[in-house]
Design an enzyme around this catalytic site. Structure first.
Site, mmCIF file in Angstrom:
data_model
loop_
_atom_site.group_PDB
_atom_site.id
_atom_site.type_symbol
_atom_site.label_atom_id
_atom_site.label_comp_id
_atom_site.label_asym_id
_atom_site.label_seq_id
_atom_site.Cartn_x
_atom_site.Cartn_y
_atom_site.Cartn_z
ATOM 1 N N CYS A 1 0.817 -1.217 0.000
ATOM 2 C CA CYS A 1 0.000 0.000 0.000
ATOM 3 C C CYS A 1 0.852 1.270 0.000
ATOM 4 O O CYS A 1 0.340 2.362 -0.225
ATOM 5 C CB CYS A 1 -0.946 0.002 1.198
ATOM 6 S SG CYS A 1 -2.053 -1.404 1.186
ATOM 7 N N HIS B 1 -3.021 7.372 2.255
ATOM 8 C CA HIS B 1 -3.495 6.076 1.771
ATOM 9 C C HIS B 1 -4.825 5.766 2.470
ATOM 10 O O HIS B 1 -4.956 5.931 3.684
ATOM 11 C CB HIS B 1 -2.454 5.001 2.088
ATOM 12 C CG HIS B 1 -2.975 3.617 1.956
ATOM 13 N ND1 HIS B 1 -3.661 3.192 0.839
ATOM 14 C CD2 HIS B 1 -2.942 2.554 2.808
ATOM 15 C CE1 HIS B 1 -4.017 1.938 1.013
ATOM 16 N NE2 HIS B 1 -3.602 1.527 2.193
ATOM 17 N N ASN C 1 -10.119 -0.117 0.492
ATOM 18 C CA ASN C 1 -8.673 0.061 0.398
ATOM 19 C C ASN C 1 -8.207 -0.552 -0.937
ATOM 20 O O ASN C 1 -8.281 -1.757 -1.121
ATOM 21 C CB ASN C 1 -8.030 -0.655 1.594
ATOM 22 C CG ASN C 1 -6.519 -0.617 1.587
ATOM 23 O OD1 ASN C 1 -5.901 -0.296 0.585
ATOM 24 N ND2 ASN C 1 -5.916 -0.951 2.715
HETATM 25 N N1 COA Z 1 -18.284 -8.065 10.687
HETATM 26 C C1 COA Z 1 -18.724 -8.265 11.918
HETATM 27 N N2 COA Z 1 -17.926 -8.590 12.950
HETATM 28 C C2 COA Z 1 -16.611 -8.711 12.689
HETATM 29 C C3 COA Z 1 -16.075 -8.521 11.412
HETATM 30 C C4 COA Z 1 -16.967 -8.190 10.382
HETATM 31 N N3 COA Z 1 -16.574 -7.973 9.107
HETATM 32 N N4 COA Z 1 -14.746 -8.694 11.448
HETATM 33 C C5 COA Z 1 -14.431 -8.995 12.727
HETATM 34 N N5 COA Z 1 -15.567 -9.018 13.464
HETATM 35 C C6 COA Z 1 -15.697 -9.289 14.910
HETATM 36 C C7 COA Z 1 -14.537 -10.083 15.460
HETATM 37 O O1 COA Z 1 -14.745 -11.470 15.270
HETATM 38 C C8 COA Z 1 -14.584 -9.694 16.923
HETATM 39 O O2 COA Z 1 -15.609 -10.409 17.549
HETATM 40 P P1 COA Z 1 -15.417 -10.920 19.087
HETATM 41 O O3 COA Z 1 -15.266 -9.667 19.896
HETATM 42 O O4 COA Z 1 -16.680 -11.663 19.327
HETATM 43 O O5 COA Z 1 -14.184 -11.750 19.057
HETATM 44 C C9 COA Z 1 -15.025 -8.221 16.868
HETATM 45 O O6 COA Z 1 -15.667 -8.046 15.613
HETATM 46 C C10 COA Z 1 -13.880 -7.249 16.998
HETATM 47 O O7 COA Z 1 -12.857 -7.650 16.081
HETATM 48 P P2 COA Z 1 -11.502 -6.892 15.978
HETATM 49 O O8 COA Z 1 -10.610 -7.594 15.001
HETATM 50 O O9 COA Z 1 -10.971 -6.627 17.359
HETATM 51 O O10 COA Z 1 -12.008 -5.504 15.360
HETATM 52 P P3 COA Z 1 -11.215 -4.170 15.113
HETATM 53 O O11 COA Z 1 -11.877 -3.080 15.809
HETATM 54 O O12 COA Z 1 -9.734 -4.352 15.304
HETATM 55 O O13 COA Z 1 -11.483 -3.957 13.552
HETATM 56 C C11 COA Z 1 -10.316 -4.080 11.487
HETATM 57 C C12 COA Z 1 -10.940 -4.877 12.620
HETATM 58 C C13 COA Z 1 -9.702 -5.059 10.497
HETATM 59 C C14 COA Z 1 -11.409 -3.293 10.795
HETATM 60 C C15 COA Z 1 -9.250 -3.103 12.056
HETATM 61 O O14 COA Z 1 -8.375 -3.808 12.921
HETATM 62 C C16 COA Z 1 -8.467 -2.438 11.001
HETATM 63 O O15 COA Z 1 -8.994 -1.734 10.161
HETATM 64 N N6 COA Z 1 -7.138 -2.575 11.020
HETATM 65 C C17 COA Z 1 -6.268 -1.960 10.030
HETATM 66 C C18 COA Z 1 -6.276 -2.802 8.802
HETATM 67 C C19 COA Z 1 -5.707 -2.097 7.626
HETATM 68 O O16 COA Z 1 -5.914 -0.935 7.431
HETATM 69 N N7 COA Z 1 -4.973 -2.842 6.790
HETATM 70 C C20 COA Z 1 -4.417 -2.373 5.592
HETATM 71 C C21 COA Z 1 -3.280 -1.457 5.845
HETATM 72 S S1 COA Z 1 -2.577 -0.929 4.380
#
Ligand code: COA
Length: 320
Positions: free
Chosen positions: A111, A247, A277
Site C-alpha cells: 500500500c 493512503h 482500500n
Molecule cells: N463483521 C462483523 N464482525 C466482525 C467482522 C466483520 N466484518 N470482522 C471482525 N468481526 C468481529 C470479530 O470477530 C470480533 O468479535 P469478538 O469480539 O466476538 O471476538 C469483533 O468483531 C472485533 O474484532 P476486531 O478484530 O478486534 O475488530 P477491530 O476493531 O480491530 O477492527 C479491522 C478490525 C480489520 C477493521 C481493524 O483492525 C483495522 O482496520 N485494522 C487496520 C487494517 C488495515 O488498514 N490494513 C491495511 C493497511 S494498508
C-alpha cells in the site's frame, strides 16, 4: 530538476459490491463495516484486469496532462496484483499506450507503493536522469482475498490511478521512506490460489492474511511521525499544509493521524467509503478525484503519506 504532477487519471471497475452484498455470504453487516472502517462499497473487477485498468488510468492522466505517450521516459506501475509474473505490468502498459521511449518497471511496496514510486521519480529527476514520468498504481486485490475471512475481505477493493510527473527547473519537494521487515508477518499473502471474486479457493492458507489490530496500531503511530519528519525537512508546520492525501485504509486510521497532528479532518480528503482500500491505487485515485473536483489548486502545499505491508511507510511534501 524537481518533478511536478501535471495530470491525473483513474479507473474503477463498474461492478460494485456494497456492504449488504457482503452480508449475504459472510457473517457481517453494513453498520459494523461502516463503524469500524468507513467503507460502504467497493469496486470489483469483472472482465477488467490490472493491466486494462492501468492502461485506462494512464490514458486519462496523459490526456489530462496534455502529454503524448511518446514523451514519457519513465513508466512505473506499483502493484501487488499483476496479471502475470512476467512480463511486468509496466511493460504491458507501455506496449498498449505506445510509450515506446520509456524505461518501464514495476514496484511492489504494497500500500506504500505509490508513495515510494513518487519519491523514486523525484530522486531520478534530481539527477536529471528522466524528465517525464508516468506513475500508475493498479490493483486487483479481489483476486488475493479470502472472501470467507470477514476480518480482511471487507476492507479491500480494485482500481487504478495514475499521475504524469514533469521535471521542472524549480519546485518544492521533500520525501521520506521507511521499512521494517521484522514486522512483516502482520500482513502477508503467499500466493493467489483464487482467480477472482466468487471463484473456488484452492489454498486458503496462502491468501491475504492480516493482523488488523497490529496494522492499525502501526499506522496510527508511524504515519504522524513520518509526516512530522518530512515537514521538518521542509521547515513547515502541520497547519501550513493545505491538504493531506493519505493512503485510504481505514477512516479511523486517518482520523487518528489527524488527531495526533492536531489538524482538522477537513484537510484530509477521503474516498474510502466508495472504493475500500485499493492498496497502491488509493492515493492516485484520490489525487485524481480531488483535482477534478477543484479541491487541489496550483501552489497549494500537499502532504502525501502511505503505509502498509512490509511493513513500509513514508511521506512526501510538495507544491501542487
Ligand atoms: N463483521 C462483523 N464482525 C466482525 C467482522 C466483520 N466484518 N470482522 C471482525 N468481526 C468481529 C470479530 O470477530 C470480533 O468479535 P469478538 O469480539 O466476538 O471476538 C469483533 O468483531 C472485533 O474484532 P476486531 O478484530 O478486534 O475488530 P477491530 O476493531 O480491530 O477492527 C479491522 C478490525 C480489520 C477493521 C481493524 O483492525 C483495522 O482496520 N485494522 C487496520 C487494517 C488495515 O488498514 N490494513 C491495511 C493497511 S494498508
Amino acid at each position: 530538476m524537481i518533478g511536478k504532477i501535471c495530470g491525473t487519471g483513474s479507473y474503477a471497475p463498474k461492478k460494485i459490491l456494497d456492504n449488504h452484498d457482503l452480508s449475504k455470504f459472510i457473517d457481517t453487516n453494513d453498520q459494523w463495516i461502516r463503524e469500524r472502517t468507513g467503507v460502504a462499497r467497493r469496486h470489483i473487477i469483472e472482465g477488467e484486469t490490472t493491466v486494462t485498468m492501468a492502461v485506462e488510468a494512464a490514458n486519462r492522466a496523459l490526456k489530462d496532462a496534455g502529454v503524448n505517450a511518446k514523451d514519457i521516459d519513465l513508466l512505473i506501475v506499483t502493484t501487488v496484483s499483476s496479471n502475470v509474473i512476467l512480463p511486468c505490468t509496466a511493460c504491458e502498459v507501455q506496449k498498449q499506450i505506445k510509450a515506446d521511449n520509456a524505461t518501464c518497471f514495476d514496484l511492489n511496496a504494497a500500500c506504500t507503493g505509490f508513495l515510494f514510486a513518487y519519491n523514486t521519480v523525484q530522486a531520478y529527476m534530481q539527477t536529471n536522469m528522466y524528465k517525464t514520468a508516468l506513475v500508475i498504481g493498479a490493483e486487483t486485490l479481489s483476486e488475493l482475498l479470502d472472501w470467507t475471512d470477514r476480518g480482511t475481505c471487507i476492507l479491500f477493493g480494485d482500481g487504478a490511478g495514475a499521475v504524469v510527473v514533469k521535471g521542472e527547473e524549480e519546485g518544492f519537494y521533500y520525501g521520506i521512506t521507511h521499512s521494517q521487515g521484522e514486522k512483516g508477518q502482520a500482513l502477508t499473502c503467499e500466493s493467489r490460489h483464487q482467480k477472482g471474486f466468487g471463484k473456488t479457493i484452492l489454498e486458503r492458507d496462502t491468501m491475504m492474511k492480516m493482523d488488523g489490530q497490529a496494522v492499525f496500531t502501526f499506522a496510527v503511530r508511524n504515519v504522524p511521525k513520518v509526516i512530522k519528519e518530512v515537514l521538518d525537512k521542509g521547515n513547515l508546520h502541520p497547519e501550513e499544509i493545505d491538504y493531506y492525501i493519505l493512503h485510504q485504509a481505514n477512516q479511523r486510521i486517518v482520523e487518528g493521524v489527524a488527531k495526533r497532528l492536531h489538524i482538522d479532518m477537513e484537510k484530509f480528503p477521503m474516498n474510502l467509503q466508495e472504493y475500500g482500500n485499493t492498496s497502491s491505487a488509493s492515493i492516485p485515485i484520490l489525487l485524481d478525484e480531488c483535482k477534478k473536483k477543484g479541491v487541489l489548486r496550483e501552489g497549494q502545499k500537499i502532504v502525501m503519506a502511505g503505509f502498509g505491508a512490509g511493513l513500509s511507510w513514508g511521506a512526501s511534501v510538495f507544491d501542487w
